[in-house]
Scaffold this motif. Structure first.
Motif, PDB file in Angstrom:
ATOM      1  N   SER A 466      28.727 -32.465 -10.115  1.00  0.00           N
ATOM      2  CA  SER A 466      27.793 -32.049 -11.163  1.00  0.00           C
ATOM      3  C   SER A 466      26.810 -31.012 -10.648  1.00  0.00           C
ATOM      4  N   TYR A 467      26.179 -30.322 -11.604  1.00  0.00           N
ATOM      5  CA  TYR A 467      25.151 -29.319 -11.318  1.00  0.00           C
ATOM      6  C   TYR A 467      23.892 -29.643 -12.115  1.00  0.00           C
ATOM      7  N   LYS A 468      22.750 -29.388 -11.512  1.00  0.00           N
ATOM      8  CA  LYS A 468      21.468 -29.537 -12.192  1.00  0.00           C
ATOM      9  C   LYS A 468      20.638 -28.288 -11.932  1.00  0.00           C
ATOM     10  N   TRP A 469      19.915 -27.843 -12.941  1.00  0.00           N
ATOM     11  CA  TRP A 469      18.967 -26.762 -12.713  1.00  0.00           C
ATOM     12  C   TRP A 469      17.808 -26.869 -13.695  1.00  0.00           C
ATOM     13  N   GLY A 470      16.728 -26.182 -13.325  1.00  0.00           N
ATOM     14  CA  GLY A 470      15.470 -26.296 -14.033  1.00  0.00           C
ATOM     15  C   GLY A 470      14.396 -26.559 -13.009  1.00  0.00           C
ATOM     16  N   MET A 471      13.493 -25.592 -12.808  1.00  0.00           N
ATOM     17  CA  MET A 471      12.490 -25.711 -11.756  1.00  0.00           C
ATOM     18  C   MET A 471      11.541 -26.858 -12.052  1.00  0.00           C
ATOM     19  N   GLN A 472      10.805 -27.273 -11.035  1.00  0.00           N
ATOM     20  CA  GLN A 472       9.971 -28.466 -11.150  1.00  0.00           C
ATOM     21  C   GLN A 472       8.971 -28.374 -12.297  1.00  0.00           C
ATOM     22  N   ARG A 473       8.371 -27.219 -12.522  1.00  0.00           N
ATOM     23  CA  ARG A 473       7.342 -27.106 -13.546  1.00  0.00           C
ATOM     24  C   ARG A 473       7.854 -26.516 -14.846  1.00  0.00           C
ATOM     25  N   HIS A 478      18.689 -28.855 -17.260  1.00  0.00           N
ATOM     26  CA  HIS A 478      20.095 -28.809 -17.632  1.00  0.00           C
ATOM     27  C   HIS A 478      20.910 -29.592 -16.606  1.00  0.00           C
ATOM     28  N   ARG A 479      22.002 -30.161 -17.086  1.00  0.00           N
ATOM     29  CA  ARG A 479      22.943 -30.838 -16.189  1.00  0.00           C
ATOM     30  C   ARG A 479      24.359 -30.617 -16.717  1.00  0.00           C
ATOM     31  N   ILE A 480      25.246 -30.214 -15.826  1.00  0.00           N
ATOM     32  CA  ILE A 480      26.664 -30.069 -16.155  1.00  0.00           C
ATOM     33  C   ILE A 480      27.456 -31.009 -15.256  1.00  0.00           C
ATOM     34  N   ASP A 481      28.185 -31.939 -15.867  1.00  0.00           N
ATOM     35  CA  ASP A 481      29.130 -32.764 -15.124  1.00  0.00           C
ATOM     36  C   ASP A 481      30.477 -32.050 -15.185  1.00  0.00           C
ATOM     37  N   LEU A 482      30.741 -31.281 -14.164  1.00  0.00           N
ATOM     38  CA  LEU A 482      31.959 -30.476 -14.161  1.00  0.00           C
ATOM     39  C   LEU A 482      33.201 -31.352 -14.136  1.00  0.00           C
ATOM     40  N   LEU A 483      33.127 -32.416 -13.361  1.00  0.00           N
ATOM     41  CA  LEU A 483      34.265 -33.333 -13.269  1.00  0.00           C
ATOM     42  C   LEU A 483      33.735 -34.728 -12.956  1.00  0.00           C
ATOM     43  N   ASP A 484      34.100 -35.683 -13.812  1.00  0.00           N
ATOM     44  CA  ASP A 484      33.700 -37.076 -13.616  1.00  0.00           C
ATOM     45  C   ASP A 484      34.916 -37.949 -13.884  1.00  0.00           C
ATOM     46  N   ILE A 485      35.414 -38.577 -12.826  1.00  0.00           N
ATOM     47  CA  ILE A 485      36.629 -39.376 -12.924  1.00  0.00           C
ATOM     48  C   ILE A 485      36.268 -40.846 -12.733  1.00  0.00           C
ATOM     49  N   ASN A 486      36.662 -41.691 -13.699  1.00  0.00           N
ATOM     50  CA  ASN A 486      36.437 -43.128 -13.624  1.00  0.00           C
ATOM     51  C   ASN A 486      37.774 -43.855 -13.768  1.00  0.00           C
ATOM     52  N   TYR A 526      21.015 -31.563 -21.953  1.00  0.00           N
ATOM     53  CA  TYR A 526      19.852 -30.670 -21.984  1.00  0.00           C
ATOM     54  C   TYR A 526      18.629 -31.479 -22.392  1.00  0.00           C
ATOM     55  N   THR A 527      17.535 -31.272 -21.675  1.00  0.00           N
ATOM     56  CA  THR A 527      16.276 -31.938 -21.988  1.00  0.00           C
ATOM     57  C   THR A 527      15.162 -30.900 -22.018  1.00  0.00           C
ATOM     58  N   ILE A 547      13.036 -33.083 -26.589  1.00  0.00           N
ATOM     59  CA  ILE A 547      14.357 -32.990 -27.216  1.00  0.00           C
ATOM     60  C   ILE A 547      15.398 -33.282 -26.150  1.00  0.00           C
ATOM     61  N   ARG A 548      16.323 -34.160 -26.472  1.00  0.00           N
ATOM     62  CA  ARG A 548      17.438 -34.473 -25.561  1.00  0.00           C
ATOM     63  C   ARG A 548      18.760 -34.286 -26.303  1.00  0.00           C
ATOM     64  N   PHE A 549      19.694 -33.634 -25.640  1.00  0.00           N
ATOM     65  CA  PHE A 549      21.013 -33.407 -26.226  1.00  0.00           C
ATOM     66  C   PHE A 549      22.075 -33.658 -25.166  1.00  0.00           C
ATOM     67  N   ASN A 550      23.130 -34.372 -25.545  1.00  0.00           N
ATOM     68  CA  ASN A 550      24.232 -34.660 -24.629  1.00  0.00           C
ATOM     69  C   ASN A 550      25.563 -34.428 -25.340  1.00  0.00           C
ATOM     70  N   PHE A 551      26.489 -33.880 -24.589  1.00  0.00           N
ATOM     71  CA  PHE A 551      27.848 -33.696 -25.105  1.00  0.00           C
ATOM     72  C   PHE A 551      28.826 -33.953 -23.968  1.00  0.00           C
ATOM     73  N   GLU A 552      29.896 -34.676 -24.271  1.00  0.00           N
ATOM     74  CA  GLU A 552      30.927 -34.896 -23.267  1.00  0.00           C
ATOM     75  C   GLU A 552      32.294 -34.978 -23.931  1.00  0.00           C
ATOM     76  N   SER A 553      33.296 -34.645 -23.141  1.00  0.00           N
ATOM     77  CA  SER A 553      34.667 -34.646 -23.624  1.00  0.00           C
ATOM     78  C   SER A 553      35.561 -35.191 -22.511  1.00  0.00           C
ATOM     79  N   ALA A 554      36.551 -36.002 -22.913  1.00  0.00           N
ATOM     80  CA  ALA A 554      37.422 -36.616 -21.905  1.00  0.00           C
ATOM     81  C   ALA A 554      38.879 -36.514 -22.334  1.00  0.00           C
TER      82      ALA A 554
END
Length: 770
Positions: A466-473, A478-486, A526-527, A547-554
């Motif tokens: 996964s990737y996260k970005w957005g400076m402290q202040r 943002h967060r992207i889960d590029l690959l999540d295997i369960n 996204y938050t 505001i919080r938004f989440n989307f995922e596809s499997a």
């Protein structure tokens, strides 16, 4: 019902009796300040904007209704040597005695504030109403006619700065026709200062900017002139143009003691290296790779001094867990023809390794348990501030009321996880310049969980990238889960449990979730928080929203691959990978929360959220871990966790069946400060979950447009929170108001016919619900 009315009447009588003693400790000839109000004759001047200038406010009220703490204080006796009296006085608030001096100070400050808005002729006066020993005070504001800016002139003797003014004229906050507002004038001073500090004017500050205002006779118009003074190096030095500094060189000092002198002579170094022209000084060893230092630096030699670059450098290095503190010092270069600065970025090293032990207690629908975990952390694994964490966890819970058995048994869980976080964007085939510009972190993780229940044994293994970005202040994250295997593996299922519950064709949801399953998903979240990091003692400063938004596809890639190679299906009609069926679905949810500050002790918070998960392709059911549930501490609090819905389904003591594909939640909560660190809340919740299909084991659970609004559950209740600054302990009690299980009658509206044993739910949680 009669008992409830009687209890309410008794409470009202008790409050009236207490209120009669609210002036118990008001001295003779003095008055209790009972109420303060502000009234203005101009809609553009809001009373709420002037409330900050009120020097004396009445005793606080719980929920803006009851002066509980004043009453507690008045319950104390006059003998202050008795402990009970001292305790009551410490818990309560002494009466606020009206002061004419504080009132006059308020009038003076409020008048000045309104005049600064452009109403030079504004006046403020007071009116009072006295009843017995109580006084109600009203501040009445007459703004008069506002002064308007007719013309704007600039007196800028510095030629270089005058050029910046000309290039940036469209960003100016000043314009003909504006109110002569002192606050806007000061904002313009700060805007100009920021502009110049980003273009090399290192020593510039807003005190060099002043205004002259000439009023036009017999009118409310003002001719405004902005003056920008020349630079003076010392008191007796001649005036000159403001120096515009360039960065001469940038160096790094790796072992800086924040408690020592900031002078370079007081810093101890044993060795140094030069990397791409940047000197790096250190004592014993260089604990960060030079490339990491350069990639996070936003100050460049040969360029103008830029305050934004300085702040970005602080933010970038603040992300590195290997560093405890960062300081940037600038020194003027002597004997230089042009103004130049040497910059030194100084670091205080953080502890690289740590170990932590955590103990926890659990309460799952009345079943008590305990857990413990040990975690090891290394904050600089490969000398690039990579944060590595390894954690092992164990838990035990006594399980009661299992299906098909009356015996109490137990649940045990063992798990391990390892994660490594790189404070940079890692992806193959990308240039180093691109990765340097992206302020993102990359995380890789592995988890293993072994669960032993009386009905089954389950193993869950997962890995993620996964990737996260957005400076402290910054406000956005943002967060992207590029690959999540369960991978869900069921090595053992109790034969009797399997025969009774899983081998029944009509219980498809239960059967689906007790089979081996592979979930390969990607996701984005996204938050946005309007306050950023503006928090103080867990209290938001001013009105804020989130505001919080989440989307995922499997399963999409695997399904396309299976179709392309014409993979054979299993007996259930599912494509498999290594004989393991994989899930396929899309899921999206959004949540909006807002906090409205009423005064310094009271606020109103509300939130609304919705989500949907749609199975398709290789699946007809969304995996249980991805389905929605309702009820609990963060949902409709009149129901216990996983105890509401879907739709009008009453439940069958099987928590798997009380899950759904669609969710709706809405809450409104009035929050108030009580005393010490205790906070109170009164809330109303509404919501439910639904399924997309009609399942035999979930009758009444399907979402239908002509029915769903009738199936929205409603509850109400009260809560107490202990705000310990670094976290909040929350105790909420909710009562059912509308129960969607019933279409009509007494049981549908328990708010009219309440029964405590049937309609009450207690919740303990950490943190606010939204």
């Amino acid at each position: 019902m009669r008992k409830a009315v009687l209890h309410i009447l008794l409470c009202v009588v008790a409050l009236l009796a207490v209120s009669c003693s609210s002036t118990k400790y008001v001295p003779a000839g003095a008055y209790l300040l009972d109420d303060v109000r502000i009234q203005t004759d101009n809609k553009e001047v809001k009373p709420s904007a002037l409330s900050v200038y009120v020097r004396q406010k009445p005793n606080s009220k719980w929920f803006s209704l009851i002066k509980t703490q004043l009453y507690i204080y008045n319950w104390s006796g006059r003998d202050s040597t008795r402990w009970i009296n001292r305790t009551l006085r410490n818990l309560g608030d002494a009466p606020v005695i009206y002061s004419e001096n504080e009132t006059q100070r308020t009038i003076d400050e409020m008048t000045k504030a309104v005049q600064n808005m452009g109403y030079w002729g504004a006046t403020v006066y007071t009116s009072t109403k006295i009843k017995k020993k109580k006084l109600k005070l009203t501040y009445r504001v007459r703004t008069g006619k506002p002064y308007m800016v007719r013309d704007i002139h600039y007196d800028v003797a510095d030629k270089r700065i005058a050029e910046y003014f000309a290039q940036d004229s469209t960003s100016s906050l000043l314009s003909p026709g504006m109110y002569f507002d002192a606050n806007v004038l000061d904002e313009e001073r700060q805007r100009i200062t920021t502009l110049l500090q980003r273009n090399g004017f290192y020593k510039f500050n807003k005190e060099y900017i002043s205004y002259t205002a000439d009023t036009v006779r017999n009118s409310y118009q003002v001719d405004l002139t902005l003056h920008l003074a020349l630079y003076r190096a010392a008191k007796d030095a001649p005036l000159q143009e403001h120096p515009q500094y360039t960065i001469n060189k940038v160096g790094f000092i790796m072992d800086y003691d924040a408690m020592s002198s900031s002078a370079l002579e007081g810093i101890r170094v044993n060795d140094s290296i030069h990397y791409h022209g940047y000197p790096i000084y250190f004592q014993d060893n260089l604990y960060l790779r030079p490339r990491i230092l350069i990639d996070n630096l936003r100050i460049s030699p040969g360029q103008y001094y830029n305050e934004r670059g300085v702040q970005n450098t602080y933010s970038r290095f603040g992300r590195l867990s290997a560093l405890k503190y960062t300081n940037i010092r600038f020194f003027e270069v002597e004997n230089s023809d042009t103004p130049k600065l040497d910059a030194y970025v100084m670091f205080t090293k953080n502890k690289s390794k740590s170990i932590a032990l955590e103990l926890e207690g659990t309460n799952s629908a009345g079943d008590l348990g305990a857990g413990a975990s040990v975690s090891l952390q290394h904050r600089n694994l490969f000398k690039g501030s990579e944060a590595f964490m390894f954690k092992v966890r164990g838990a035990y819970e006594a399980v009661s009321g299992l299906q098909n058995t009356s015996q109490n048994q137990n649940y045990m869980e063992f798990g391990a996880e390892a994660t490594i976080n790189f404070p940079r964007f890692l992806f193959p085939f990308l240039s180093s310049n691109f990765r340097r510009r992206i302020s993102a972190s990359t995380e890789f993780g592995l988890q293993y969980n072994y669960q032993m229940r009386p009905e089954f044994t389950r193993i869950v293994a997962s890995t993620g990238w996964s990737y996260k970005w957005g400076m402290q202040r910054q406000r956005s994250q943002h967060r992207i889960d590029l690959l999540d295997i369960n991978y869900l593996y069921m090595p053992w299922i109790d034969p009797e449990f399997k025969r009774v519950y899983l081998d029944q064709e009509e219980n498809y949801i239960l059967k689906y979730n007790y089979e081996d399953r592979l979930i390969v998903r990607t996701g984005y979240s996204y938050t946005y928080n309007s306050s950023g990091n503006a928090l103080m003692n867990n209290t938001l400063l001013g009105n804020t929203y989130t505001i919080r938004f989440n989307f995922e596809s499997a399963g999409n890639v695997l399904y396309a691959l299976a179709k392309a190679v014409r993979m054979r299906k299993n007996s259930n009609g599912e494509y498999t990978l290594l004989d393991i069926p994989f899930a396929q679905y899309i899921k999206a949810d959004i949540d909006f929360a807002k906090n409205i500050v009423i005064d310094n002790r009271n606020s109103l918070a509300f939130h609304i959220g919705a989500g949907i998960a749609v199975p398709y392709g290789n699946a007809s059911v969304v995996p249980f871990e991805k389905r929605y549930f309702s009820g609990g501490a963060n949902s409709v609090r009149g129901w216990s966790v996983r105890d509401l819905g879907p739709g009008s389904f009453p439940g069958d003591n099987n928590f798997l069946n009380q899950s759904g594909d669609i969710k709706f939640d809405a809450s409104i909560e009035y929050r108030t400060r009580l005393f010490w660190k205790f906070r109170g809340a009164a809330f109303i919740d509404a919501g439910n979950i639904w399924t997309l299909k009609e399942y035999a084991e979930q009758p009444g659970g399907k979402f239908e447009f002509n029915k769903f609004y009738k199936q929205i559950a409603v509850s109400y209740g009260l809560g107490i929170r202990l705000d310990l600054d670094f976290f909040v302990l929350r105790f909420d009690g909710g009562m059912k108001a509308i129960n969607p299980v019933y279409e009509s009658g007494r049981l549908r509206y328990p708010i009219i016919h309440p029964k405590f044993s049937r309609d009450f739910a207690f919740h303990f949680a950490v943190g606010y619900p939204f």
